[in-house]
Motif scaffolding. Sequence first.
Motif, PDB file in Angstrom:
ATOM      1  N   ASN A 130      58.577  30.331  69.790  1.00 16.84           N
ATOM      2  CA  ASN A 130      57.275  30.803  70.286  1.00 16.84           C
ATOM      3  C   ASN A 130      56.294  31.139  69.161  1.00 16.84           C
ATOM      4  OD1 ASN A 130      58.195  30.547  72.945  1.00 16.84           O
ATOM      5  ND2 ASN A 130      59.024  32.623  72.917  1.00 16.84           N
ATOM      6  N   HIS A 131      56.196  30.280  68.186  1.00 16.61           N
ATOM      7  CA  HIS A 131      55.259  30.495  67.084  1.00 16.61           C
ATOM      8  C   HIS A 131      53.833  30.221  67.558  1.00 16.61           C
ATOM      9  CE1 HIS A 131      53.581  29.170  62.971  1.00 16.61           C
ATOM     10  NE2 HIS A 131      53.510  30.489  63.084  1.00 16.61           N
ATOM     11  N   ARG A 132      52.960  31.196  67.356  1.00 17.17           N
ATOM     12  CA  ARG A 132      51.548  31.076  67.709  1.00 17.17           C
ATOM     13  C   ARG A 132      50.722  31.595  66.538  1.00 17.17           C
ATOM     14  NH1 ARG A 132      54.874  33.192  71.017  1.00 17.17           N
ATOM     15  NH2 ARG A 132      54.293  35.357  70.766  1.00 17.17           N
ATOM     16  N   TYR A 133      49.572  30.976  66.294  1.00 17.31           N
ATOM     17  CA  TYR A 133      48.730  31.422  65.170  1.00 17.31           C
ATOM     18  C   TYR A 133      47.289  30.980  65.374  1.00 17.31           C
ATOM     19  CZ  TYR A 133      49.112  26.615  63.594  1.00 17.31           C
ATOM     20  OH  TYR A 133      49.062  25.246  63.534  1.00 17.31           O
ATOM     21  N   GLU A 134      46.395  31.629  64.638  1.00 19.50           N
ATOM     22  CA  GLU A 134      44.997  31.218  64.580  1.00 19.50           C
ATOM     23  C   GLU A 134      44.525  31.464  63.148  1.00 19.50           C
ATOM     24  OE1 GLU A 134      42.470  35.009  66.167  1.00 19.50           O
ATOM     25  OE2 GLU A 134      43.260  33.662  67.689  1.00 19.50           O
ATOM     26  N   ALA A 135      43.536  30.682  62.735  1.00 15.62           N
ATOM     27  CA  ALA A 135      43.056  30.761  61.351  1.00 15.62           C
ATOM     28  C   ALA A 135      41.546  30.930  61.330  1.00 15.62           C
ATOM     29  CB  ALA A 135      43.464  29.493  60.603  1.00 15.62           C
ATOM     30  N   LYS A 136      41.075  31.754  60.381  1.00 16.49           N
ATOM     31  CA  LYS A 136      39.645  31.983  60.191  1.00 16.49           C
ATOM     32  C   LYS A 136      39.363  32.061  58.690  1.00 16.49           C
ATOM     33  CE  LYS A 136      38.972  34.413  64.472  1.00 16.49           C
ATOM     34  NZ  LYS A 136      38.944  35.646  65.158  1.00 16.49           N
ATOM     35  N   LYS A 137      38.208  31.558  58.312  1.00 13.85           N
ATOM     36  CA  LYS A 137      37.795  31.632  56.912  1.00 13.85           C
ATOM     37  C   LYS A 137      37.177  33.004  56.661  1.00 13.85           C
ATOM     38  CE  LYS A 137      34.894  29.405  53.485  1.00 13.85           C
ATOM     39  NZ  LYS A 137      33.870  30.403  53.303  1.00 13.85           N
ATOM     40  N   ARG A 138      37.592  33.615  55.560  1.00 19.90           N
ATOM     41  CA  ARG A 138      37.055  34.906  55.154  1.00 19.90           C
ATOM     42  C   ARG A 138      36.859  34.859  53.634  1.00 19.90           C
ATOM     43  NH1 ARG A 138      40.784  39.162  57.189  1.00 19.90           N
ATOM     44  NH2 ARG A 138      40.308  38.356  59.239  1.00 19.90           N
ATOM     45  N   GLY A 139      35.636  34.606  53.213  1.00 15.57           N
ATOM     46  CA  GLY A 139      35.358  34.485  51.785  1.00 15.57           C
ATOM     47  C   GLY A 139      35.970  33.218  51.226  1.00 15.57           C
ATOM     48  N   ASP A 140      36.754  33.366  50.155  1.00 18.51           N
ATOM     49  CA  ASP A 140      37.401  32.218  49.502  1.00 18.51           C
ATOM     50  C   ASP A 140      38.829  31.979  49.979  1.00 18.51           C
ATOM     51  OD1 ASP A 140      35.203  31.585  48.038  1.00 18.51           O
ATOM     52  OD2 ASP A 140      35.875  32.514  46.184  1.00 18.51           O
TER      53      ASP A 140
ATOM     54  N   GLU B 121      31.088  23.921  47.514  1.00 17.43           N
ATOM     55  CA  GLU B 121      30.252  25.026  47.976  1.00 17.43           C
ATOM     56  C   GLU B 121      29.086  24.546  48.820  1.00 17.43           C
ATOM     57  OE1 GLU B 121      31.032  28.118  47.764  1.00 17.43           O
ATOM     58  OE2 GLU B 121      32.697  27.917  46.388  1.00 17.43           O
ATOM     59  N   GLU B 122      28.576  23.342  48.540  1.00 14.13           N
ATOM     60  CA  GLU B 122      27.442  22.812  49.294  1.00 14.13           C
ATOM     61  C   GLU B 122      27.832  22.545  50.743  1.00 14.13           C
ATOM     62  OE1 GLU B 122      24.466  20.929  47.733  1.00 14.13           O
ATOM     63  OE2 GLU B 122      24.743  21.881  45.806  1.00 14.13           O
ATOM     64  N   GLY B 123      29.112  22.286  50.998  1.00 10.93           N
ATOM     65  CA  GLY B 123      29.549  21.946  52.351  1.00 10.93           C
ATOM     66  C   GLY B 123      29.785  23.146  53.232  1.00 10.93           C
ATOM     67  N   PHE B 124      29.875  24.344  52.630  1.00 10.88           N
ATOM     68  CA  PHE B 124      30.120  25.525  53.444  1.00 10.88           C
ATOM     69  C   PHE B 124      28.839  25.932  54.148  1.00 10.88           C
ATOM     70  CE2 PHE B 124      33.757  27.051  50.522  1.00 10.88           C
ATOM     71  CZ  PHE B 124      34.579  26.118  51.084  1.00 10.88           C
ATOM     72  N   GLY B 125      28.972  26.272  55.403  1.00 12.75           N
ATOM     73  CA  GLY B 125      27.793  26.659  56.151  1.00 12.75           C
ATOM     74  C   GLY B 125      28.160  27.206  57.502  1.00 12.75           C
ATOM     75  N   VAL B 126      27.176  27.226  58.369  1.00 11.04           N
ATOM     76  CA  VAL B 126      27.335  27.816  59.691  1.00 11.04           C
ATOM     77  C   VAL B 126      28.305  27.011  60.554  1.00 11.04           C
ATOM     78  CG1 VAL B 126      26.095  28.454  61.789  1.00 11.04           C
ATOM     79  CG2 VAL B 126      25.014  28.757  59.557  1.00 11.04           C
ATOM     80  N   ASP B 127      28.251  25.685  60.452  1.00  9.84           N
ATOM     81  CA  ASP B 127      29.027  24.833  61.342  1.00  9.84           C
ATOM     82  C   ASP B 127      30.378  24.407  60.772  1.00  9.84           C
ATOM     83  OD1 ASP B 127      27.056  24.929  63.252  1.00  9.84           O
ATOM     84  OD2 ASP B 127      26.017  23.174  62.463  1.00  9.84           O
ATOM     85  N   GLU B 128      30.913  25.141  59.805  1.00 13.50           N
ATOM     86  CA  GLU B 128      32.193  24.722  59.241  1.00 13.50           C
ATOM     87  C   GLU B 128      33.324  24.949  60.244  1.00 13.50           C
ATOM     88  OE1 GLU B 128      32.138  27.013  55.723  1.00 13.50           O
ATOM     89  OE2 GLU B 128      32.924  28.798  56.678  1.00 13.50           O
ATOM     90  N   GLU B 129      34.338  24.121  60.121  1.00 13.85           N
ATOM     91  CA  GLU B 129      35.493  24.162  61.011  1.00 13.85           C
ATOM     92  C   GLU B 129      36.727  24.443  60.170  1.00 13.85           C
ATOM     93  OE1 GLU B 129      37.903  20.992  63.841  1.00 13.85           O
ATOM     94  OE2 GLU B 129      36.019  20.394  62.930  1.00 13.85           O
ATOM     95  N   VAL B 130      37.577  25.328  60.660  1.00 11.56           N
ATOM     96  CA  VAL B 130      38.820  25.664  59.958  1.00 11.56           C
ATOM     97  C   VAL B 130      39.967  24.975  60.678  1.00 11.56           C
ATOM     98  CG1 VAL B 130      40.384  27.515  59.262  1.00 11.56           C
ATOM     99  CG2 VAL B 130      37.908  27.895  59.237  1.00 11.56           C
ATOM    100  N   ILE B 131      40.755  24.209  59.921  1.00  4.12           N
ATOM    101  CA  ILE B 131      41.931  23.547  60.475  1.00  4.12           C
ATOM    102  C   ILE B 131      43.152  24.080  59.724  1.00  4.12           C
ATOM    103  CG2 ILE B 131      43.144  21.356  60.763  1.00  4.12           C
ATOM    104  CD1 ILE B 131      40.397  20.004  60.909  1.00  4.12           C
ATOM    105  N   ALA B 132      44.126  24.580  60.464  1.00  5.69           N
ATOM    106  CA  ALA B 132      45.376  25.050  59.869  1.00  5.69           C
ATOM    107  C   ALA B 132      46.511  24.230  60.466  1.00  5.69           C
ATOM    108  CB  ALA B 132      45.589  26.534  60.148  1.00  5.69           C
ATOM    109  N   ARG B 133      47.316  23.646  59.587  1.00  6.90           N
ATOM    110  CA  ARG B 133      48.472  22.850  60.024  1.00  6.90           C
ATOM    111  C   ARG B 133      49.741  23.499  59.487  1.00  6.90           C
ATOM    112  NH1 ARG B 133      44.953  18.532  58.276  1.00  6.90           N
ATOM    113  NH2 ARG B 133      44.124  17.475  60.096  1.00  6.90           N
ATOM    114  N   VAL B 134      50.745  23.534  60.323  1.00  5.86           N
ATOM    115  CA  VAL B 134      52.033  24.081  59.897  1.00  5.86           C
ATOM    116  C   VAL B 134      52.807  22.972  59.200  1.00  5.86           C
ATOM    117  CG1 VAL B 134      54.187  25.127  60.648  1.00  5.86           C
ATOM    118  CG2 VAL B 134      52.075  25.683  61.832  1.00  5.86           C
ATOM    119  N   LEU B 135      53.109  23.162  57.926  1.00  3.24           N
ATOM    120  CA  LEU B 135      53.960  22.213  57.206  1.00  3.24           C
ATOM    121  C   LEU B 135      55.433  22.558  57.411  1.00  3.24           C
ATOM    122  CD1 LEU B 135      52.005  21.863  53.845  1.00  3.24           C
ATOM    123  CD2 LEU B 135      51.958  20.347  55.830  1.00  3.24           C
TER     124      LEU B 135
END
Length: 185
Positions: A48-58, A100-114
């Motif tokens: 039952n592994h569950r997760y979510e990812a968010k960008k926070r700074g670097d 850095e130029e690509g970071f903005g309001v519409d960025e999407e965070v993708i997290a994959r479990v390796l």
Amino acid sequence: MAKRGQTMKYREVITKAVCGKGKKFTQTSHSISPQHRPTSILGCWIINHRYEAKKRGDVVVVDGRYDVNIWYSCENNTKTQVCTETISYTDEVPLKVKDEEGFGVDEEVIARVLQQPNCLEANISERGNKVLVEVEREFLVEIIGDTKVRVTVHPDSRSDDDWQKVLEEESFEDLDTDFLSTEEE
């Protein structure tokens, strides 16, 4: 390549691209207290592994949880029990490659479990009342954002209009239009 005396033409294209990437391997220990004093460990599974990812700074912060199930014997190996405990975790994955130029309001965070959370080892503690569980997991994270790419426009290449002219100029005179005749001759 531009021909002699010909100037190069460029276009700027805005597209989605990977602007940041990171990877993190984590090994953790959990101390779990079963209801009965364990005699031996018969098995340990993580489900039952569950997760979510968010960008926070670097970094990308991955908040997750999973259930640790321990099957053990008790009362001098005369009975068996299963103990389940939900474990919460937070992994901070540093971004190694950044645009850095690509970071903005519409960025999407993708997290994959390796590596899904996996039990490496489960042992009874020295006092005998707890089970110590070693767990490993690994994530790959990507930040997808808008970025600008500069491309060369080749003046000698065919445009869509040129292809249309070629199609219109093709000769269809050699086609036998009577091949679907319904009457026998």
